[in-house]
Design an enzyme around this catalytic site. Structure first.
Site, PDB file in Angstrom:
ATOM      1  N   HIS A  75     -81.911 -34.795  29.192  1.00 40.62           N
ATOM      2  CA  HIS A  75     -81.248 -35.957  28.587  1.00 40.62           C
ATOM      3  C   HIS A  75     -82.235 -37.116  28.662  1.00 40.62           C
ATOM      4  O   HIS A  75     -83.045 -37.181  29.595  1.00 40.62           O
ATOM      5  CB  HIS A  75     -80.023 -36.398  29.386  1.00 40.62           C
ATOM      6  CG  HIS A  75     -78.920 -35.392  29.489  1.00 40.62           C
ATOM      7  ND1 HIS A  75     -78.850 -34.456  30.475  1.00 40.62           N
ATOM      8  CD2 HIS A  75     -77.815 -35.216  28.728  1.00 40.62           C
ATOM      9  CE1 HIS A  75     -77.759 -33.728  30.320  1.00 40.62           C
ATOM     10  NE2 HIS A  75     -77.115 -34.158  29.266  1.00 40.62           N
ATOM     11  N   ASP A  84     -82.268 -38.506  32.114  1.00 46.50           N
ATOM     12  CA  ASP A  84     -82.811 -37.679  33.211  1.00 46.50           C
ATOM     13  C   ASP A  84     -84.250 -38.087  33.503  1.00 46.50           C
ATOM     14  O   ASP A  84     -84.716 -37.986  34.638  1.00 46.50           O
ATOM     15  CB  ASP A  84     -82.844 -36.185  32.843  1.00 46.50           C
ATOM     16  CG  ASP A  84     -81.472 -35.626  32.541  1.00 46.50           C
ATOM     17  OD1 ASP A  84     -80.476 -36.214  32.980  1.00 46.50           O
ATOM     18  OD2 ASP A  84     -81.410 -34.578  31.856  1.00 46.50           O
ATOM     19  N   MET A 115     -86.085 -28.634  23.976  1.00 44.10           N
ATOM     20  CA  MET A 115     -84.809 -29.293  23.648  1.00 44.10           C
ATOM     21  C   MET A 115     -84.668 -30.615  24.389  1.00 44.10           C
ATOM     22  O   MET A 115     -84.964 -30.701  25.568  1.00 44.10           O
ATOM     23  CB  MET A 115     -83.642 -28.367  24.015  1.00 44.10           C
ATOM     24  CG  MET A 115     -82.268 -28.922  23.697  1.00 44.10           C
ATOM     25  SD  MET A 115     -81.578 -30.019  24.966  1.00 44.10           S
ATOM     26  CE  MET A 115     -80.520 -28.890  25.863  1.00 44.10           C
ATOM     27  N   GLU A 159     -72.761 -28.897  20.702  1.00 41.66           N
ATOM     28  CA  GLU A 159     -72.230 -28.127  21.837  1.00 41.66           C
ATOM     29  C   GLU A 159     -70.754 -28.449  22.035  1.00 41.66           C
ATOM     30  O   GLU A 159     -70.369 -29.606  22.174  1.00 41.66           O
ATOM     31  CB  GLU A 159     -73.016 -28.470  23.104  1.00 41.66           C
ATOM     32  CG  GLU A 159     -72.483 -27.763  24.347  1.00 41.66           C
ATOM     33  CD  GLU A 159     -73.335 -28.005  25.583  1.00 41.66           C
ATOM     34  OE1 GLU A 159     -74.475 -28.500  25.451  1.00 41.66           O
ATOM     35  OE2 GLU A 159     -72.843 -27.695  26.681  1.00 41.66           O
ATOM     36  N   LYS A 166     -66.938 -27.989  23.966  1.00 41.35           N
ATOM     37  CA  LYS A 166     -66.291 -27.770  25.266  1.00 41.35           C
ATOM     38  C   LYS A 166     -64.824 -28.132  25.089  1.00 41.35           C
ATOM     39  O   LYS A 166     -64.511 -29.130  24.434  1.00 41.35           O
ATOM     40  CB  LYS A 166     -66.957 -28.667  26.307  1.00 41.35           C
ATOM     41  CG  LYS A 166     -66.492 -28.448  27.730  1.00 41.35           C
ATOM     42  CD  LYS A 166     -67.301 -29.293  28.700  1.00 41.35           C
ATOM     43  CE  LYS A 166     -66.844 -29.064  30.123  1.00 41.35           C
ATOM     44  NZ  LYS A 166     -67.610 -29.865  31.088  1.00 41.35           N
ATOM     45  N   GLU A 196     -72.183 -22.830  24.961  1.00 42.32           N
ATOM     46  CA  GLU A 196     -72.354 -22.669  26.407  1.00 42.32           C
ATOM     47  C   GLU A 196     -71.368 -21.618  26.895  1.00 42.32           C
ATOM     48  O   GLU A 196     -70.164 -21.694  26.593  1.00 42.32           O
ATOM     49  CB  GLU A 196     -72.137 -23.990  27.147  1.00 42.32           C
ATOM     50  CG  GLU A 196     -72.181 -23.767  28.665  1.00 42.32           C
ATOM     51  CD  GLU A 196     -72.187 -25.020  29.505  1.00 42.32           C
ATOM     52  OE1 GLU A 196     -72.918 -25.970  29.157  1.00 42.32           O
ATOM     53  OE2 GLU A 196     -71.464 -25.040  30.512  1.00 42.32           O
ATOM     54  N   HIS A 241     -68.240 -22.869  28.691  1.00 41.53           N
ATOM     55  CA  HIS A 241     -67.279 -23.599  27.866  1.00 41.53           C
ATOM     56  C   HIS A 241     -66.433 -22.646  27.022  1.00 41.53           C
ATOM     57  O   HIS A 241     -65.242 -22.868  26.831  1.00 41.53           O
ATOM     58  CB  HIS A 241     -68.008 -24.604  26.977  1.00 41.53           C
ATOM     59  CG  HIS A 241     -68.774 -25.631  27.753  1.00 41.53           C
ATOM     60  ND1 HIS A 241     -69.577 -26.560  27.169  1.00 41.53           N
ATOM     61  CD2 HIS A 241     -68.847 -25.867  29.088  1.00 41.53           C
ATOM     62  CE1 HIS A 241     -70.117 -27.331  28.096  1.00 41.53           C
ATOM     63  NE2 HIS A 241     -69.691 -26.922  29.273  1.00 41.53           N
ATOM     64  N   ASP A 301     -76.745 -22.340  26.006  1.00 43.12           N
ATOM     65  CA  ASP A 301     -76.654 -22.760  27.410  1.00 43.12           C
ATOM     66  C   ASP A 301     -76.057 -21.618  28.219  1.00 43.12           C
ATOM     67  O   ASP A 301     -74.874 -21.282  28.066  1.00 43.12           O
ATOM     68  CB  ASP A 301     -75.765 -24.005  27.556  1.00 43.12           C
ATOM     69  CG  ASP A 301     -76.518 -25.307  27.299  1.00 43.12           C
ATOM     70  OD1 ASP A 301     -77.743 -25.260  27.053  1.00 43.12           O
ATOM     71  OD2 ASP A 301     -75.877 -26.379  27.351  1.00 43.12           O
ATOM     72  N   ASP A 341     -64.984 -26.786  35.138  1.00 43.70           N
ATOM     73  CA  ASP A 341     -66.292 -26.390  34.614  1.00 43.70           C
ATOM     74  C   ASP A 341     -67.246 -26.170  35.787  1.00 43.70           C
ATOM     75  O   ASP A 341     -67.731 -27.114  36.397  1.00 43.70           O
ATOM     76  CB  ASP A 341     -66.810 -27.528  33.719  1.00 43.70           C
ATOM     77  CG  ASP A 341     -68.161 -27.225  33.112  1.00 43.70           C
ATOM     78  OD1 ASP A 341     -68.490 -26.038  32.951  1.00 43.70           O
ATOM     79  OD2 ASP A 341     -68.875 -28.188  32.795  1.00 43.70           O
ATOM     80  N   ASP A 356     -70.225 -24.289  35.978  1.00 46.13           N
ATOM     81  CA  ASP A 356     -71.682 -24.221  35.748  1.00 46.13           C
ATOM     82  C   ASP A 356     -72.371 -23.360  36.800  1.00 46.13           C
ATOM     83  O   ASP A 356     -73.332 -23.777  37.453  1.00 46.13           O
ATOM     84  CB  ASP A 356     -72.291 -25.633  35.729  1.00 46.13           C
ATOM     85  CG  ASP A 356     -71.881 -26.428  34.491  1.00 46.13           C
ATOM     86  OD1 ASP A 356     -71.608 -25.817  33.445  1.00 46.13           O
ATOM     87  OD2 ASP A 356     -71.837 -27.669  34.572  1.00 46.13           O
ATOM     88  N   ASP A 384     -77.961 -23.898  31.894  1.00 49.37           N
ATOM     89  CA  ASP A 384     -77.239 -25.147  32.140  1.00 49.37           C
ATOM     90  C   ASP A 384     -76.250 -24.864  33.258  1.00 49.37           C
ATOM     91  O   ASP A 384     -75.075 -24.584  33.010  1.00 49.37           O
ATOM     92  CB  ASP A 384     -76.526 -25.617  30.867  1.00 49.37           C
ATOM     93  CG  ASP A 384     -75.847 -26.963  31.076  1.00 49.37           C
ATOM     94  OD1 ASP A 384     -76.032 -27.556  32.151  1.00 49.37           O
ATOM     95  OD2 ASP A 384     -75.122 -27.415  30.175  1.00 49.37           O
TER      96      ASP A 384
END
Ligand code: GCO
Ligand code: MN
Ligand code: MN
Length: 364
Positions: A55, A58, A89, A182, A184, A218, A221, A246, A256, A258, A288
């Site tokens: 991101h 980040d 990405m 993406e 979710k 993902e 998701h 993802d 979620d 992950d 992810d």
């Protein structure tokens, strides 16, 4: 050589936010120190990854001035180049700022929508500067907690206008980018708009520049929505829209999570790898996910190694399934559809499934 040693040609990437996850959850604060993005790149390179995804926030902390931003990006590029790592990405954080709490691209306030577009364009600039060709858009705040004051139809028009503005920007700047939407179903909002990859695929058909837009399914998701991620991947490939993926894991009926890829549902992960490998997917295999909150930094690297190793083990199982004479024989019998019968007499699914299970359990 270890057959399951990840190498750059496997195209494994990790979000900076994944290995950098500090273990915060709704009930507790951080349990791990902040990980310097430069260290993340160095470590992941050593583990055999191809690159990282990120991101905007980040890498460049919110509020950074222009000259500091340029210095951070220069330094990051230097380390990437030195380690032979890529950034295929980039994405934009349209969910953390308090102003985005009731939506970013779909906000009812024009000023919030403009702010979201400015931020997304700057994130595209950053991504392109780092060599990215994929721009993920995850609308974490694009949804509702109550529909009392909501107008989901209008929200979709705004969503569409937002994505159209971004594809126009891609054209104007001559960027080599494709947007990957993406989906979710929920979290952090009670309901997110366009909750599944299938919904995203339908939405793409309504955009000004559908050719510039694909999807980033993902695994977690799709499972949160009760769906089969391997089928989602197959549908996205069939539509020519699988731009990015993802990978992680998720227990049905939970928040979620992950989780590390393949850590919960090995059979599901196997069919995901099969769908990607046999479906001709060429893009990055992006993880992810994050380490359990119990872990320190060592645990984070064990988590990262585990994601890649499990993928490679499953990839080998996919090849073995293709070559297994007994499985081949059964599949050939099942797949013969030139039979004059209206309904096939035997399916052999029980036998076939048991053989796949035994393959995965390592007794075949
Ligand atoms: C989630 C989302 C995010 C997005 C990422 C990219 O945790 O629910 O998957 O991880 O993928 O923010 O925009
Ligand atoms: Mn994701
Ligand atoms: Mn997620």
């Amino acid at each position: 050589m270890d057959a399951y040693q990840p190498r750059p040609e496997h195209r494994f990437t990790f979000g900076l936010w994944t290995v950098g996850n500090i273990g915060r959850d709704p009930f507790g604060g951080p349990v791990r120190p902040v990980l310097d993005p430069l260290n993340a790149v160095r470590h992941l390179a050593r583990l055999g990854a191809y690159g990282v995804s990120l991101h905007d926030d980040d890498l460049v902390p919110p509020g950074t001035g222009a000259s500091d931003r340029d210095r951070i990006v220069r330094e990051f590029r230097r380390v990437l180049d030195g380690e032979g790592m890529r950034v295929p990405m980039a994405t934009v954080n349209l969910f953390s700022e308090p102003g985005f709490r009731d939506g970013a691209l779909t906000s009812r306030f024009p000023s919030v929508r403009s702010r979201a577009l400015v931020k997304a364009k700057a994130a595209m600039d950053l991504g392109v500067e780092l060599g990215a060709e994929i721009f993920v858009l995850w609308g974490g705040r694009e949804g509702t907690d109550t529909d009392a004051a909501a107008n989901p139809g209008l929200a979709l028009q705004r969503y569409r206008d937002g994505v159209n503005t971004l594809t126009r920007y891609i054209r104007d700047q001559r960027y080599p980018l494709k947007i990957a939407l993406e989906a979710k179903p929920n979290e952090p909002r009670g309901d997110l708009f366009l909750p599944t990859t299938g919904a995203m695929l339908a939405f793409i058909g309504t955009l000004d520049e559908p050719a510039l837009v694909g999807v980033n399914p993902e695994i977690a998701h799709e499972k949160m929505a009760g769906l089969n991620p391997a089928h989602t991947i197959a549908q996205a490939l069939d539509a020519g829209k699988l731009v990015h993926v993802d990978l992680n894991d998720q227990r049905i009926g939970r928040f979620d999570q992950d989780l590390r890829f393949g850590s919960d549902d090995i059979k599901g992960a196997f069919f995901v790898v099969k769908a990607l490998e046999e479906g001709g997917y060429q893009g990055p295999r992006n993880f992810d996910a994050h380490a359990y909150r119990t872990e320190d930094e060592e645990g984070v690297w064990a988590f990262a190694r585990g994601c890649m190793r499990t993928y490679l083990v499953l990839k080998e199982k996919v090849a073995r399934m293709r070559e297994d004479p007994e499985i081949r024989g059964l599949l050939a019998a099942v797949e013969r559809d030139d039979s004059p019968e209206v309904t096939p007499l035997t399916m052999r699914d029980e036998e076939l499934d048991q053989l796949v299970v035994e393959l995965l359990l390592g007794v075949r």
